[in-house]
Scaffold this active site. Structure first.
Site, PDB file in Angstrom:
ATOM      1  N   ASN A   1      -2.304  -1.959  -5.458  1.00 24.49           N
ATOM      2  CA  ASN A   1      -1.580  -3.217  -5.677  1.00 24.49           C
ATOM      3  C   ASN A   1      -2.584  -4.327  -5.883  1.00 24.49           C
ATOM      4  OD1 ASN A   1      -1.126  -2.578  -2.384  1.00 24.49           O
ATOM      5  ND2 ASN A   1      -2.150  -4.496  -2.848  1.00 24.49           N
TER       6      ASN A   1
ATOM      7  N   CYS B   1       0.794  -1.235   0.000  1.00 25.05           N
ATOM      8  CA  CYS B   1       0.000   0.000   0.000  1.00 25.05           C
ATOM      9  C   CYS B   1       0.822   1.279   0.000  1.00 25.05           C
ATOM     10  CB  CYS B   1      -0.935   0.007   1.211  1.00 25.05           C
ATOM     11  SG  CYS B   1      -2.190  -1.285   1.210  1.00 25.05           S
TER      12      CYS B   1
END
Length: 500
Positions: A323, A87
């Site tokens: 992601n 993240c």
């Protein structure tokens, strides 16, 4: 097209420059009128809405009909790769257009991770928000910022702290559970409870639409980022969606519950998934799909707002994820952080003025390309320190023949920490340190230990056969040199390094 407002007096213009230079954000910033030059420059700028999901894998797109409409009306990038499948490092790259080795943010926590690293490294002074704000844009950040940001903490004399560049700030420190959270609305704290109306995605959706309406009423271009907390675990869906997709199971791709041949040491030897683990994976996948329904509804509602406000044809909508995520692939349970496509190759859809409709591009684009794209849309200069390139030449249907051929992926091993939602001792596995290079035809990985991986994506798209030990010494040397150039690149020379 947004109309040019009446030119301000020179006195007000000077005052605007002075106050803007102090980086006063939030509501205070809204009281400052831009200069005449800024007004004129902003008059013909297009708007931007950026919807960023958290941990969204590409296999969830099929459950989002509004995003599928965007795909039909815009361009989908099939080989969009993040610079780090975690993240905070990924979001830092998004804000700055720089690889993690240049932002200095390589983890969610610790001396090289989280909000503290991004802030202490001075990265907040050079983001797409500061660039667009300097051009007269109204800018709003809503939802999840960077790991470790706390709305109730005092930073640089502000509580809540609002970084430079943002004219509206609606950010939550930890909204993963969907309810019972605190939101920093500019320099004030708003508390939300556990009623259905408090569901975090719905709250942000309403704030986003209100921001659009206010910006249009002010005849000003806008940039709105909506960074959601789902489908990141615990993947809490809106109450209305908690029974959606009954019986849905995680996809069983060829990589599901299989190990690559000659797997790297950290992965080799993993046992097959038990039935209990498979059941848990299926439940997680179903909740992930459920939790995305509120985001999909939000996109539809925002598009309705744009149409009603008369600016739908002047607004870019960008949809993506920070992601990817694996669920059962390579005998790994829930997690990310690997260099496999499950974790680094994520959705990116762009629709808007002049964007080719219904097109899929396989250009090797990266999250470092978003900041310069936003800046180019807004007419802002892109610094030579930026590693990425604007996607605008690819959005009008232009050829990608001259685009970069390789993307860099970086990873720093993370120790278990109770403050890190992705490395808190649960199922997620953090591989050893590695650097990787992904092209349209192969993925090459080098671990600090000396281990290597090479997957031929043309003959082995699911990355099940590590062929690194079959490559000649000359080929390995060339790959190593190309990867080294990428991992050491900075600014403009990252473009040439991306052409191995």
């Amino acid at each position: 097209m947004i109309r040019t407002r009446q030119i301000l007096t020179s006195l007000v213009g000077v005052l605007g420059l002075v106050l803007a230079a102090r980086n006063w954000p939030g509501e205070e910033m809204e009281r400052v009128s831009p200069t005449a030059a800024q007004e004129a420059a902003a008059a013909n700028r297009q708007n931007i809405i950026f919807v960023l999901t958290d941990d969204m894998s590409s296999n969830l797109l099929k459950y989002m009909p509004e995003v599928q409409k965007l795909q039909a009306q815009g361009t989908t990038f099939s080989d969009y790769v993040v610079s780090n499948s975690l993240c905070c490092p990924s979001r830092s790259s998004i804000y700055t257009g720089q690889y993690p080795h240049n932002t200095g943010v390589l983890a969610n926590t610790g001396p090289k991770g989280g909000f503290d690293a991004f802030h202490d490294n001075g990265q907040e002074r050079n983001t797409f928000a500061t660039a667009l704000r300097s051009k007269g844009y109204r800018t709003a950040m809503m939802g999840k910022y960077l790991n470790g940001y706390n709305p109730t903490a005092r930073v640089d004399g502000q509580k809540p702290y609002v970084p430079p560049g943002w004219s509206q700030w609606d950010v939550i420190g930890g909204g993963y559970k969907g309810f019972n959270y605190k939101l920093a609305h500019n320099h004030k704290i708003e508390k939300y409870g556990h009623q259905p109306k408090d569901y975090v995605t719905d709250v942000l959706s309403k704030k986003g639409s209100a921001f659009v309406e206010k910006s249009v009423a002010a005849n000003k271009p806008f940039m709105l980022e909506l960074a959601l907390f789902t489908p990141h675990g615990p993947s809490r869906p809106a109450p209305r969606d908690k029974h959606a997709f009954p019986g849905l199971k995680a996809p069983r791709s060829p990589a599901y519950d299989e190990l690559p041949t000659d797997a790297p040491p950290w992965l080799a030897g993993r046992n097959r998934l038990t039935q209990g683990e498979k059941n848990k994976i299926d439940k997680k996948f179903r909740k992930r799909a459920q939790s995305l329904q509120a985001i999909d509804k939000m996109i539809g509602d925002l598009r309705t707002t744009l149409t009603r406000a008369g600016v739908a044809d002047e607004t870019y909508i960008v949809f993506g994820s920070d992601n990817g995520f694996h669920l059962g692939e390579y005998r790994l349970e829930a997690g990310k952080q690997t260099a496999f496509d499950t974790d680094v190759r994520v959705p990116l859809v762009v629709a808007g003025p002049g964007v080719a409709a219904g097109r899929t591009s396989n250009a090797q684009v990266s999250n470092i390309d978003l900041a310069p794209t936003f800046q180019k849309i807004g007419g802002a200069a892109v610094s030579s320190r930026v590693d990425g390139h604007s996607l605008l030449p690819l959005l009008d249907g232009g050829t990608d023949a001259n685009w970069r051929k390789a993307n860099l992926i970086e990873h720093q091993h993370a120790e278990r920490s109770s403050g890190d939602p992705d490395n808190d001792g649960g199922e997620s596995v953090s591989p050893p340190d590695y650097h990787a290079m992904r092209t349209d035809s192969y993925t090459y990985v080098e671990y600090r230990s000396g281990a290597k991986e090479y997957y031929d994506l043309e003959s082995d798209p699911y990355q099940l056969h590590n062929r690194a030990d079959r490559l000649s010494a000359g080929r390995l040397a060339n790959l190593h040199d190309a990867l080294t150039r990428l991992r050491n690149c900075s600014g403009d020379n990252c473009w040439s390094a991306g052409h191995p």
